[in-house]
Design a protein around this motif. Structure first.
Motif, PDB file in Angstrom:
ATOM      1  N   MET A 105     -13.709  -9.322  12.513  1.00  0.00           N
ATOM      2  CA  MET A 105     -13.897  -8.522  11.167  1.00  0.00           C
ATOM      3  C   MET A 105     -13.569  -6.900  11.382  1.00  0.00           C
ATOM      4  SD  MET A 105     -14.562  -9.024   8.233  1.00  0.00           S
ATOM      5  CE  MET A 105     -15.325  -8.195   6.733  1.00  0.00           C
ATOM      6  N   ALA A 106     -14.063  -6.346  12.459  1.00  0.00           N
ATOM      7  CA  ALA A 106     -13.869  -5.001  12.429  1.00  0.00           C
ATOM      8  C   ALA A 106     -12.221  -4.468  12.673  1.00  0.00           C
ATOM      9  CB  ALA A 106     -14.608  -4.443  13.746  1.00  0.00           C
ATOM     10  N   LEU A 107     -11.652  -5.573  13.340  1.00  0.00           N
ATOM     11  CA  LEU A 107     -10.161  -5.276  13.508  1.00  0.00           C
ATOM     12  C   LEU A 107      -9.417  -5.417  12.309  1.00  0.00           C
ATOM     13  CD1 LEU A 107      -9.172  -7.127  16.845  1.00  0.00           C
ATOM     14  CD2 LEU A 107      -9.074  -4.840  16.288  1.00  0.00           C
ATOM     15  N   TYR A 108      -9.873  -6.209  11.452  1.00  0.00           N
ATOM     16  CA  TYR A 108      -9.078  -6.350   9.903  1.00  0.00           C
ATOM     17  C   TYR A 108      -9.503  -5.052   9.113  1.00  0.00           C
ATOM     18  CZ  TYR A 108      -7.795 -10.990  11.135  1.00  0.00           C
ATOM     19  OH  TYR A 108      -7.259 -12.105  11.740  1.00  0.00           O
ATOM     20  N   LEU A 109     -10.853  -4.692   9.312  1.00  0.00           N
ATOM     21  CA  LEU A 109     -10.905  -3.260   8.481  1.00  0.00           C
ATOM     22  C   LEU A 109     -10.220  -2.173   9.148  1.00  0.00           C
ATOM     23  CD1 LEU A 109     -14.802  -3.813   7.965  1.00  0.00           C
ATOM     24  CD2 LEU A 109     -13.071  -3.808   6.273  1.00  0.00           C
ATOM     25  N   LEU A 110     -10.012  -2.140  10.396  1.00  0.00           N
ATOM     26  CA  LEU A 110      -9.238  -1.246  11.215  1.00  0.00           C
ATOM     27  C   LEU A 110      -7.866  -1.369  10.849  1.00  0.00           C
ATOM     28  CD1 LEU A 110      -9.498   1.290  12.798  1.00  0.00           C
ATOM     29  CD2 LEU A 110      -9.202   0.014  14.718  1.00  0.00           C
ATOM     30  N   SER A 111      -7.303  -2.525  10.701  1.00  0.00           N
ATOM     31  CA  SER A 111      -6.001  -2.824  10.128  1.00  0.00           C
ATOM     32  C   SER A 111      -5.701  -2.196   8.790  1.00  0.00           C
ATOM     33  CB  SER A 111      -5.672  -4.011  10.424  1.00  0.00           C
ATOM     34  OG  SER A 111      -4.397  -4.558   9.946  1.00  0.00           O
ATOM     35  N   ALA A 112      -6.771  -2.524   7.990  1.00  0.00           N
ATOM     36  CA  ALA A 112      -6.663  -2.212   6.424  1.00  0.00           C
ATOM     37  C   ALA A 112      -6.506  -0.886   6.399  1.00  0.00           C
ATOM     38  CB  ALA A 112      -7.598  -2.914   5.755  1.00  0.00           C
ATOM     39  N   PHE A 113      -7.362  -0.079   7.001  1.00  0.00           N
ATOM     40  CA  PHE A 113      -7.501   1.511   7.052  1.00  0.00           C
ATOM     41  C   PHE A 113      -6.152   1.959   7.479  1.00  0.00           C
ATOM     42  CE2 PHE A 113      -8.244   5.349   9.081  1.00  0.00           C
ATOM     43  CZ  PHE A 113      -8.961   6.156   8.070  1.00  0.00           C
ATOM     44  N   CYS A 114      -5.504   1.578   8.551  1.00  0.00           N
ATOM     45  CA  CYS A 114      -4.359   2.225   8.999  1.00  0.00           C
ATOM     46  C   CYS A 114      -3.353   1.821   8.075  1.00  0.00           C
ATOM     47  CB  CYS A 114      -4.103   1.554  10.365  1.00  0.00           C
ATOM     48  SG  CYS A 114      -4.906   1.982  11.624  1.00  0.00           S
ATOM     49  N   LEU A 115      -3.248   0.740   7.262  1.00  0.00           N
ATOM     50  CA  LEU A 115      -2.172   0.270   6.514  1.00  0.00           C
ATOM     51  C   LEU A 115      -2.296   1.401   5.076  1.00  0.00           C
ATOM     52  CD1 LEU A 115      -2.173  -3.539   6.626  1.00  0.00           C
ATOM     53  CD2 LEU A 115      -0.330  -1.979   7.658  1.00  0.00           C
ATOM     54  N   MET A 116      -3.436   1.459   4.880  1.00  0.00           N
ATOM     55  CA  MET A 116      -3.716   2.487   3.455  1.00  0.00           C
ATOM     56  C   MET A 116      -3.311   3.668   3.882  1.00  0.00           C
ATOM     57  SD  MET A 116      -4.535   0.827   0.859  1.00  0.00           S
ATOM     58  CE  MET A 116      -4.919  -0.831   0.508  1.00  0.00           C
ATOM     59  N   ALA A 117      -3.579   4.372   5.129  1.00  0.00           N
ATOM     60  CA  ALA A 117      -3.231   5.514   5.293  1.00  0.00           C
ATOM     61  C   ALA A 117      -2.023   5.884   5.637  1.00  0.00           C
ATOM     62  CB  ALA A 117      -3.822   5.785   7.003  1.00  0.00           C
ATOM     63  N   GLY A 118      -1.344   4.540   6.091  1.00  0.00           N
ATOM     64  CA  GLY A 118       0.156   4.741   6.113  1.00  0.00           C
ATOM     65  C   GLY A 118       0.829   4.990   4.866  1.00  0.00           C
ATOM     66  N   LEU A 119       0.172   4.098   3.827  1.00  0.00           N
ATOM     67  CA  LEU A 119       0.767   4.107   2.547  1.00  0.00           C
ATOM     68  C   LEU A 119       0.617   5.604   1.929  1.00  0.00           C
ATOM     69  CD1 LEU A 119       1.860   2.707  -0.094  1.00  0.00           C
ATOM     70  CD2 LEU A 119      -0.578   2.380  -0.659  1.00  0.00           C
ATOM     71  N   LEU A 120      -0.681   6.269   2.217  1.00  0.00           N
ATOM     72  CA  LEU A 120      -0.874   7.447   1.620  1.00  0.00           C
ATOM     73  C   LEU A 120       0.211   8.673   2.178  1.00  0.00           C
ATOM     74  CD1 LEU A 120      -4.625   7.849   1.661  1.00  0.00           C
ATOM     75  CD2 LEU A 120      -3.194   7.466  -0.355  1.00  0.00           C
ATOM     76  N   PHE A 121       0.305   8.299   3.502  1.00  0.00           N
ATOM     77  CA  PHE A 121       1.491   9.287   4.229  1.00  0.00           C
ATOM     78  C   PHE A 121       2.975   9.248   3.616  1.00  0.00           C
ATOM     79  CE2 PHE A 121      -1.881  10.366   7.299  1.00  0.00           C
ATOM     80  CZ  PHE A 121      -1.640  11.481   7.151  1.00  0.00           C
ATOM     81  N   PHE A 122       3.219   7.815   3.290  1.00  0.00           N
ATOM     82  CA  PHE A 122       4.615   7.372   2.678  1.00  0.00           C
ATOM     83  C   PHE A 122       4.629   8.273   1.366  1.00  0.00           C
ATOM     84  CE2 PHE A 122       6.973   4.685  -0.100  1.00  0.00           C
ATOM     85  CZ  PHE A 122       8.019   4.945   0.433  1.00  0.00           C
ATOM     86  N   LEU A 123       3.767   8.018   0.409  1.00  0.00           N
ATOM     87  CA  LEU A 123       3.436   8.857  -0.731  1.00  0.00           C
ATOM     88  C   LEU A 123       3.493  10.179  -0.814  1.00  0.00           C
ATOM     89  CD1 LEU A 123       0.798   6.504  -2.639  1.00  0.00           C
ATOM     90  CD2 LEU A 123       3.400   6.480  -2.971  1.00  0.00           C
ATOM     91  N   ALA A 124       2.827  10.699   0.202  1.00  0.00           N
ATOM     92  CA  ALA A 124       2.844  12.244   0.428  1.00  0.00           C
ATOM     93  C   ALA A 124       4.456  12.718   0.983  1.00  0.00           C
ATOM     94  CB  ALA A 124       2.090  12.720   1.638  1.00  0.00           C
ATOM     95  N   GLY A 125       5.231  11.924   1.738  1.00  0.00           N
ATOM     96  CA  GLY A 125       6.458  12.228   2.054  1.00  0.00           C
ATOM     97  C   GLY A 125       7.344  12.270   0.827  1.00  0.00           C
ATOM     98  N   THR A 126       7.174  11.082   0.084  1.00  0.00           N
ATOM     99  CA  THR A 126       7.973  10.953  -1.141  1.00  0.00           C
ATOM    100  C   THR A 126       7.812  12.047  -2.156  1.00  0.00           C
ATOM    101  OG1 THR A 126       7.811   8.518  -0.972  1.00  0.00           O
ATOM    102  CG2 THR A 126       8.603   9.318  -3.025  1.00  0.00           C
ATOM    103  N   LEU A 127       6.612  12.456  -2.168  1.00  0.00           N
ATOM    104  CA  LEU A 127       6.286  13.650  -3.245  1.00  0.00           C
ATOM    105  C   LEU A 127       6.739  15.022  -2.527  1.00  0.00           C
ATOM    106  CD1 LEU A 127       4.768  14.571  -5.599  1.00  0.00           C
ATOM    107  CD2 LEU A 127       2.593  15.025  -3.921  1.00  0.00           C
ATOM    108  N   GLY A 128       7.008  15.140  -1.229  1.00  0.00           N
ATOM    109  CA  GLY A 128       7.537  16.248  -0.659  1.00  0.00           C
ATOM    110  C   GLY A 128       9.079  16.415  -0.792  1.00  0.00           C
ATOM    111  N   LEU A 129       9.592  14.954  -0.737  1.00  0.00           N
ATOM    112  CA  LEU A 129      11.149  14.993  -1.227  1.00  0.00           C
ATOM    113  C   LEU A 129      11.302  15.261  -2.275  1.00  0.00           C
ATOM    114  CD1 LEU A 129      13.992  13.801   0.194  1.00  0.00           C
ATOM    115  CD2 LEU A 129      13.355  11.665  -0.753  1.00  0.00           C
ATOM    116  N   LEU A 130      10.568  15.085  -3.545  1.00  0.00           N
ATOM    117  CA  LEU A 130      10.576  15.284  -4.572  1.00  0.00           C
ATOM    118  C   LEU A 130      10.438  16.703  -5.051  1.00  0.00           C
ATOM    119  CD1 LEU A 130       9.389  11.851  -6.520  1.00  0.00           C
ATOM    120  CD2 LEU A 130      11.779  12.544  -5.998  1.00  0.00           C
ATOM    121  N   ARG A 131       9.473  17.287  -4.582  1.00  0.00           N
ATOM    122  CA  ARG A 131       8.860  18.759  -5.035  1.00  0.00           C
ATOM    123  C   ARG A 131       9.405  19.800  -4.211  1.00  0.00           C
ATOM    124  NH1 ARG A 131       4.965  18.800  -9.242  1.00  0.00           N
ATOM    125  NH2 ARG A 131       4.976  20.928  -8.535  1.00  0.00           N
ATOM    126  N   LEU A 132       9.820  19.768  -2.944  1.00  0.00           N
ATOM    127  CA  LEU A 132      10.073  20.810  -2.283  1.00  0.00           C
ATOM    128  C   LEU A 132      11.603  21.532  -2.610  1.00  0.00           C
ATOM    129  CD1 LEU A 132       8.412  19.708   1.207  1.00  0.00           C
ATOM    130  CD2 LEU A 132       7.632  21.545  -0.408  1.00  0.00           C
TER     131      LEU A 132
END
Length: 99
Positions: free
Chosen positions: A1-28
């Motif tokens: 169960m802990a591995l799945y929570l850690l996996s979900a956390f990493c996937l969500m954090a990756g999604l946030l960084f993907f969105l931040a990179g996209t925002l940087g591409l559009l705004r800088l």
């Protein structure tokens, strides 16, 4: 169960960084800052997504190794591509006229 929570956390954090990179591409403002933001965020978000997927396969080390190799090859390719784009932009007359 802990591995799945850690996996979900990493996937969500990756999604946030993907969105931040996209925002940087559009705004800088210029090419080099956009390229910097995009490559940094892209490398980190892919690493987090790969790490999240590695946590999904704890009993398959060969699959985890393949995922890590994919990340390594994408890191090399994105660094090379970003360097070539930046080098070409700095050599072009149109970019230097804008500065």
């Amino acid at each position: 169960m802990a591995l799945y929570l850690l996996s979900a956390f990493c996937l969500m954090a990756g999604l946030l960084f993907f969105l931040a990179g996209t925002l940087g591409l559009l705004r800088l403002p210029d090419l080099l800052t956009r390229l910097h933001a995009l490559t940094k965020a892209d490398n980190l978000d892919l690493g987090l997504v790969i790490l999240g997927l590695v946590f999904q396969t704890p009993d398959q080390p060969l699959r985890a190794f393949k995922l890590l190799l994919i990340w390594l090859f994408v890191l090399i390719a994105s660094a090379t591509g970003a360097h070539l784009i930046a080098q070409r932009a700095l050599r072009s007359k149109s970019y230097q006229d804008d500065r």
